[in-house]
Design an enzyme around this catalytic site. Structure first.
Site, PDB file in Angstrom:
ATOM      1  N   GLU A  40      -0.313   8.114  -2.684  1.00 46.02           N
ATOM      2  CA  GLU A  40       1.021   8.051  -3.301  1.00 46.02           C
ATOM      3  C   GLU A  40       0.990   7.350  -4.664  1.00 46.02           C
ATOM      4  OE1 GLU A  40       3.791   6.317  -0.554  1.00 46.02           O
ATOM      5  OE2 GLU A  40       4.059   8.202   0.508  1.00 46.02           O
ATOM      6  N   GLU A  89       2.753  12.937   5.502  1.00 45.81           N
ATOM      7  CA  GLU A  89       3.271  11.741   6.175  1.00 45.81           C
ATOM      8  C   GLU A  89       4.742  11.924   6.468  1.00 45.81           C
ATOM      9  OE1 GLU A  89       2.957   8.021   4.193  1.00 45.81           O
ATOM     10  OE2 GLU A  89       0.905   8.359   3.581  1.00 45.81           O
TER      11      GLU A  89
HETATM   12  C1  GAL Z   1       3.974   5.691   2.618  1.00 45.97           C
HETATM   13  C2  GAL Z   1       2.531   5.281   2.478  1.00 45.97           C
HETATM   14  C3  GAL Z   1       1.918   4.876   3.797  1.00 45.97           C
HETATM   15  C4  GAL Z   1       2.857   3.982   4.549  1.00 45.97           C
HETATM   16  C5  GAL Z   1       4.176   4.667   4.726  1.00 45.97           C
HETATM   17  C6  GAL Z   1       5.184   3.860   5.492  1.00 45.97           C
HETATM   18  O1  GAL Z   1       4.650   5.534   1.428  1.00 45.97           O
HETATM   19  O2  GAL Z   1       1.759   6.304   1.919  1.00 45.97           O
HETATM   20  O3  GAL Z   1       0.692   4.245   3.559  1.00 45.97           O
HETATM   21  O4  GAL Z   1       3.010   2.797   3.845  1.00 45.97           O
HETATM   22  O5  GAL Z   1       4.719   4.908   3.459  1.00 45.97           O
HETATM   23  O6  GAL Z   1       6.429   4.518   5.546  1.00 45.97           O
END
Ligand code: GAL
Length: 680
Positions: A150, A307
């Site tokens: 990210e 994610e």
């Molecule tokens: C994303 C990130 C992850 C984790 C997640 C939690 O932004 O890539 O590593 O932190 O958020 O919601």
């Protein structure tokens, strides 16, 4: 080139085994297999574990993890682990740390504490990536590379010395000489003229607004600086593993990076999304537009939701869980809009650290005792039935234009008013979404010939190339809708004098004399006399002079009452509409109906009860109709001529069907009888 996992859909999540003893890894494999996991993003934050000090690499643990994955039949989207530099590196070389616009250092103790322009960071990252790539180049578990994480999620700006020098270099390359820069930045204003490159700074904290073109160039530069960093890692990975796809996880509609540029550089698009379950309707819309953006970034190719949360996140003030069924529904929304992969942050809930209260595929309570794990495993297993949809595509005939340069320039201070560009795009998208008409979200320079309708909200910054693209689109038969405060400045953010909208004067058949932004509680009204309709208009109105355009609606109030609020201009085989205000929702609906339905002839895929999402994915061998009931009621759906087999229930459906609350159907459509092979 999305990783090919035997033509199946991707299912998995971030896997951080470095947080756990080896005994847990064995249990992880058992549970992953049970849950239908086939891909995990491994070791995204494991730099300190892989390289405990400047001179030592420790791959033993990762070798074991990769071997276990391989034995279990799970592939790795292996991280380059560069997202969180280890403490020893910062101690050795504090120049890695970024400086914010107030000149304060951002210290370690969190993550993303590196400047993209730091030579020390780049050197250390290069060494790490080379070591990882060489180690696992031929590993059977390796499916793809996950570069960094990210980019610019937390750390969006740096104003340190190396960054300032890099900014100067970037400007030199862009402008060639200082006369060109002085012209572009309009430095005669407020005596800002530069006579040496060394006099130029990044836009640090200043007494008052800084030069708008300087601000704009800085945002372009930062996006490029992060992209350069990604390309640095990608080049290493390409050299060592030429056939392994490389990606990084993008965010949704966020301002930090120009994803229209980034998308050209990843081998497949992957993104992260965390809609808030507090407002399920808003979350669903956010997820829909985000998915449409990602699909469009990859030019329609399947992408991966890399994610999402299985349930609650930990970073809002109040973190509500996703109620049972919502995670499944929103996962199917990704598939419905063209995605081929569902992944989560993260596999096993941490017991220490900032994210220990973030939901995971395996929650603290343990897998078997958890409804969240059950929902995850059910979904993972269900996806194995959906192999046929892998690779199929959503084909939209409508597009909304979206441009990061435009966003950046609109959101700079010192404007007539702060127009909310993403909100305007979301409003238009919401109409398409509610209508179940597929829509792409594309750069204004894209090939528009495949669309029959294009909507350009607040296209404030517009150059000749874009004006030409839009004009050609209309001349060739397209229907175009442009909304206010468009075609005002060029790429330097210079106003084109002689009547606003000059570059679109021909295609829109009008010019704009002045604008009138309204504060909260003030406004105007837009009347469509022919239809006896009147709509409140808030925030903005313009004084329009038509040349060849025909007024369709007029303003009711203020000193320009009676002047055009909505116009249409016929040009070549197409037509261009101009909306000179921001009407209430019902007014925007009427305008979009005129342009999309009446002028371009696009219709919903099916007429369904409100809250039911319908989409179509087309593959070389089959077409799939997705039906998602986002409501809390059971609904009946009249399928008209669509019929085929619902891949989820494995039943043949024809005529009509019922869908329970939050339920989904994915109908593999039977070929038309003319194909001579109707299987029913
Ligand atoms: C994303 C990130 C992850 C984790 C997640 C939690 O932004 O890539 O590593 O932190 O958020 O919601």
């Amino acid at each position: 080139m999305i990783p090919k996992l035997e033509g199946t859909l991707i299912f998995g999540g971030d896997y951080n085994p470095e947080q756990w003893p080896e005994s847990v890894w064995h249990e992880d494999m058992r549970l992953m297999r049970q849950a239908g996991v086939n891909l995990v993003s491994v070791g995204i934050f494991s730099w300190a574990r892989i390289q405990p000090n400047a001179d030592t690499f420790d791959f033993a643990w990762l070798d074991t993890v990769m071997a276990l994955l391989s034995e279990t039949g799970i592939r790795a989207c292996l991280a380059t682990a560069t997202a969180s530099p280890p403490a020893w590196l910062i101690r050795k070389d504090p120049s890695v740390l970024p400086l914010n616009r107030e000149g304060r250092t951002l210290y370690p103790g969190s993550r993303q504490h590196y400047s993209p322009c730091s030579g020390a960071y780049r050197k250390a990252a290069t060494r790490l990536v080379e070591a990882i790539a060489e180690r696992y180049a031929h590993h059977p578990a390796l499916a793809a590379w996950h570069v960094n994480n990210e980019y610019a999620c937390h750390m969006t700006e740096c104003h340190g010395e190396e960054t300032t020098n890099a900014f100067r270099l970037w400007l030199k390359e862009r402008y060639g000489n200082l006369d060109a820069l002085n012209f572009a930045w309009g430095t005669q204003f407020w005596s800002q003229v530069y006579s040496d490159w060394e006099e130029i700074y990044t836009p640090r904290e200043a007494p008052y607004f800084t030069n708008p073109t300087q601000q704009l160039d800085y945002r372009r530069f930062m996006s490029d600086a992060f992209l350069e960093l990604f390309l640095m890692e990608k080049a290493i990975l390409r050299r060592i593993t030429p056939d392994t796809p490389v990606t990084t996880n993008l965010l949704g509609l966020v301002p930090q990076l120009d994803y229209n540029q980034w998308a050209k550089e990843v081998d497949f698009v992957a993104w992260d999304n965390y809609p808030d379950p507090v407002d399920i309707e808003a979350g669903c819309l956010k997820h829909a537009i985000g998915n449409d953006l990602q699909r469009s970034l990859g030019d329609g190719a399947p992408y991966v939701l890399m994610e999402q949360a299985t349930s609650a996140v930990n970073w809002r003030d109040v973190n509500m869980p996703k109620p049972p069924g919502l995670m499944r529904l929103w996962s199917y929304q990704t598939l419905a809009r063209g995605g081929d992969g569902i992944m989560y942050f993260q596999w096993r809930a941490s017991v220490a650290g900032t994210e220990k209260y973030h939901s995971a595929m395996v929650p603290h309570v343990g897998a078997e005792r958890s409804r969240v794990y059950r929902e995850v495993a059910d979904l993972g297993n269900e996806l194995t039935r959906l192999k046929p949809i892998a690779g199929s595509r959503v084909c939209a005939q409508a597009a909304i234009l979206f441009d990061w340069d435009n966003w950046w320039s609109l959101s700079i201070d010192s404007r007539p008013a702060q127009l909310d560009y993403p909100a305007a795009v979301e409003d238009v998208h919401e109409w398409f979404y509610q209508q179940n008409i597929a829509v792409d979200i594309v750069a204004p320079t894209s090939d528009l010939t495949r669309y029959s309708v294009v909507v350009a909200p607040h296209l404030y910054m517009l150059d000749d190339a874009v004006a030409g693209n839009l004009t050609a689109f209309v001349e060739q038969g397209g229907a175009l809708l442009v909304t206010p405060f468009s075609a005002i400045v060029d790429r330097y953010d210079h106003v084109q004098p002689g009547g606003y909208g000059a570059k679109l004067k021909e295609v829109l058949g009008l010019w704009v004399e002045e604008w009138c932004p309204y504060p909260e509680g003030r406004g105007n009204a837009m009347q469509i006399e022919e239809e006896n309709l009147s709509f409140a208009c808030h925030s903005w109105a313009e004084v329009v002079h038509t040349t060849t355009a025909i007024p369709l609606a007029r303003f009711a109030d203020d000193y320009f009452a009676g002047s055009a609020a909505l116009t249409v201009n016929h040009l070549g085989a197409g037509c261009a509409y101009y909306l000179a205000t921001i009407p209430e929702r019902a007014g925007l609906d009427v305008v979009l109906r005129k342009v999309v339905t009446e002028a371009a002839g696009l219709r919903p895929l099916l007429l369904v009860p409100q809250g039911v999402e319908v989409s179509l994915r087309e593959g070389p061998r089959a077409t799939f109709l997705f039906l998602l009931n986002h409501t809390l009621e059971s609904v009946h759906i009249d399928l008209k001529n669509y019929h085929g087999r619902d891949l989820l229930s494995d039943r043949v459906v024809a005529g009509g069907m019922n869908l329970d609350p939050w339920q989904v159907a994915i109908i593999q459509l039977a070929p038309a009888p003319s194909d001579g092979q109707n299987p029913e």
